[in-house]
Design an enzyme around this catalytic site. Structure first.
Site, PDB file in Angstrom:
ATOM      1  CB  ILE A  13      20.145  -6.939  -7.219  1.00  0.00           C
ATOM      2  CG1 ILE A  13      21.170  -6.357  -8.190  1.00  0.00           C
ATOM      3  CG2 ILE A  13      19.212  -7.912  -7.950  1.00  0.00           C
ATOM      4  CD1 ILE A  13      22.196  -7.341  -8.690  1.00  0.00           C
ATOM      5  CG  LEU A  34      22.713  -2.693   7.821  1.00  0.00           C
ATOM      6  CD1 LEU A  34      22.369  -1.870   9.071  1.00  0.00           C
ATOM      7  CD2 LEU A  34      21.769  -2.327   6.671  1.00  0.00           C
ATOM      8  CG  PHE A  82      20.328 -10.655  -3.585  1.00  0.00           C
ATOM      9  CD1 PHE A  82      19.029 -10.652  -3.073  1.00  0.00           C
ATOM     10  CD2 PHE A  82      20.488 -10.659  -4.958  1.00  0.00           C
ATOM     11  CE1 PHE A  82      17.922 -10.647  -3.910  1.00  0.00           C
ATOM     12  CE2 PHE A  82      19.386 -10.650  -5.803  1.00  0.00           C
ATOM     13  CZ  PHE A  82      18.105 -10.646  -5.274  1.00  0.00           C
ATOM     14  CG  ASN A 101      31.327 -11.738   3.039  1.00  0.00           C
ATOM     15  OD1 ASN A 101      30.797 -11.613   4.148  1.00  0.00           O
ATOM     16  ND2 ASN A 101      30.704 -11.423   1.920  1.00  0.00           N
ATOM     17  CB  SER A 125      28.284 -13.128 -11.776  1.00  0.00           C
ATOM     18  OG  SER A 125      29.017 -12.303 -12.630  1.00  0.00           O
ATOM     19  CE1 TYR A 150      31.404 -10.971  -9.618  1.00  0.00           C
ATOM     20  CE2 TYR A 150      30.766 -11.003  -7.311  1.00  0.00           C
ATOM     21  CZ  TYR A 150      30.430 -10.954  -8.654  1.00  0.00           C
ATOM     22  OH  TYR A 150      29.103 -10.919  -9.021  1.00  0.00           O
ATOM     23  CE  LYS A 154      28.386 -13.773  -6.943  1.00  0.00           C
ATOM     24  NZ  LYS A 154      27.294 -13.790  -5.962  1.00  0.00           N
ATOM     25  CG  PHE A 179      24.698 -10.990 -18.919  1.00  0.00           C
ATOM     26  CD1 PHE A 179      23.914 -12.100 -18.638  1.00  0.00           C
ATOM     27  CD2 PHE A 179      25.807 -11.154 -19.737  1.00  0.00           C
ATOM     28  CE1 PHE A 179      24.216 -13.362 -19.184  1.00  0.00           C
ATOM     29  CE2 PHE A 179      26.108 -12.408 -20.289  1.00  0.00           C
ATOM     30  CZ  PHE A 179      25.314 -13.503 -20.002  1.00  0.00           C
ATOM     31  NE  ARG A 232      31.940  -6.015 -19.152  1.00  0.00           N
ATOM     32  CZ  ARG A 232      33.072  -6.079 -19.846  1.00  0.00           C
ATOM     33  NH1 ARG A 232      33.025  -6.227 -21.169  1.00  0.00           N
ATOM     34  NH2 ARG A 232      34.251  -5.997 -19.236  1.00  0.00           N
TER      35      ARG A 232
END
Ligand code: WQD
Length: 340
Positions: A13, A34, A82, A101, A125, A150, A154, A179, A232
């Site tokens: 993204i 990276l 991001f 992280n 998200s 995860y 968020k 989404f 979805r």
């Protein structure tokens, strides 16, 4: 030109957002460790945008390194964040890797530019909704217990940003609840580059079509949906990238109050089986698939209500499912002939 720091800017993204920032007259500065991207994406970006944006290889968990970045790049007016780990399944196996992280990187970047009038776009998200009680899901829907570490990172990050703003921060903040991002740039020069076996449906479909994978397993066809497979809201990554530009523009207006959150989807749901059949229709490629057991952590169905994004963010999607399929397939064929 207004300088925008794009953390994770060489990712799927992030790289598409770098292109849209330039199209909108901004000057992106890319930061990426990276860990989940390829440095050669920079060369691909040059082919699209015609010049090489500044790039810093940096893990934002390195507090000193992040402070030094802010000294080297003092005149940043916006940050699009991001940089985070994002594999739902992996986060269940290695939760502390995700908490460390995703929180250290966020805290360090916020600290580095603290006190400066920066417009901050946070990559959130739809996973914060869990399985919504009502569909389509609106931004005011109750945030449920996350299905994965995860999703929890968020949810907590959104709360941290809201609290920071309420306490009178120099930042303005918009959280974008994505989404399912899919597809690739129309040039087929950038796209999704999963490392190893793809976790997500779209890259698994295109890798099966190109012969890299033997067949697709549909994770369950016994859900309470019309064809039994999960639903979805798939959104083209270029439309998603443009939402980040719209968020910066909104924060540049006098009327913006400091913190807001928006659903970034199409407002339509598609089932796994519908996507598979749509890919075959759209590309003429026959897909080999089997029905398998449900995947742990999957919710049954979710798609977004995007009324607020249209009205307040002044943004809506323009690209349909067929374009998502075609662009994803074109990218898969490109990367098969031109390995990075
Ligand atoms: C979609 C559907 C699977 C692979 C993603 C991101 C997450 C978040 C939301 C941004 C599910 C099914 C998949 C396969 C299958 N995005 N599937 N066979 O889980 O919705 O999450 O979007 O934050 O970060 O990961 O996407 O593509 O993995 O799955 O049947 O081989 O496809 O069960 O129903 P998901 P996905």
């Amino acid at each position: 030109m207004a300088k925008i720091l794009v953390t994770g800017g060489l990712g799927f993204i992030g790289s598409h957002t770098v292109v849209e920032l330039i199209n909108a007259g901004y000057e992106p500065v890319i930061v990426d460790d990276l860990s989940n991207s390829d440095p050669k994406i920079i060369d691909q970006l040059v082919k699209i945008i015609g010049y090489k944006p500044p790039f810093y290889k940096l893990d934002l968990c390195d507090e000193q390194g992040t402070k030094e970045l802010a000294v080297k790049e003092p005149d940043i007016v916006g940050i699009i964040h991001f940089a985070a780990f994002k594999a739902v399944g992996e986060s269940v196996q290695q939760p502390m890797k995700y908490y460390r992280n995703n929180f250290y990187s966020l805290l360090n970047i916020l600290n580095a530019y603290d006190g400066k009038p920066v417009n901050f776009v946070f990559s959130s998200s739809c996973t914060v909704y869990g399985q919504p009680d009502n569909l389509p899901v609106t931004e005011s829907a109750p945030v449920k217990t996350a299905e994965s570490p995860y999703g929890n990172t968020k949810q907590i990050a959104e709360e941290m940003l809201m609290d920071m703003q309420k306490a009178g921060s120099s930042y303005k903040v918009i959280s974008l609840r994505y989404f399912n991002p899919v597809g690739a740039h129309p040039t087929a020069l950038i796209g999704e580059l999963p490392i190893g076996v793809p976790q997500n449906l779209f890259p698994f479909i295109t890798q099966t079509a190109i012969g890299k994978r033997e067949k697709i397993t549909v994770f369950g066809d016994d859900y309470n949906t019309p064809d039994g497979s999960c639903i979805r809201d798939y959104i083209h990554v270029v439309d998603l990238a443009k939402a980040h530009v719209a968020a910066l523009k909104l924060m540049e207006t006098e009327t913006f109050k400091g913190y807001d959150v928006f659903n970034i989807g199409t407002g339509k749901g598609s089932s796994v089986l519908e996507v598979i059949h749509a890919f075959e229709q759209s590309t003429g490629e026959k897909l080999n698939y089997q029905i398998g057991p449900r995947r742990g952590g999957d919710i049954e169905q979710v798609w977004g209500d995007v009324t607020k994004s249209k009205k307040v963010l002044k943004w809506k999607t323009e690209l349909d499912l067929d374009t998502m399929m075609q662009s994803a397939w074109d990218w898969e064929k490109y990367i098969a002939q031109n390995p990075l």
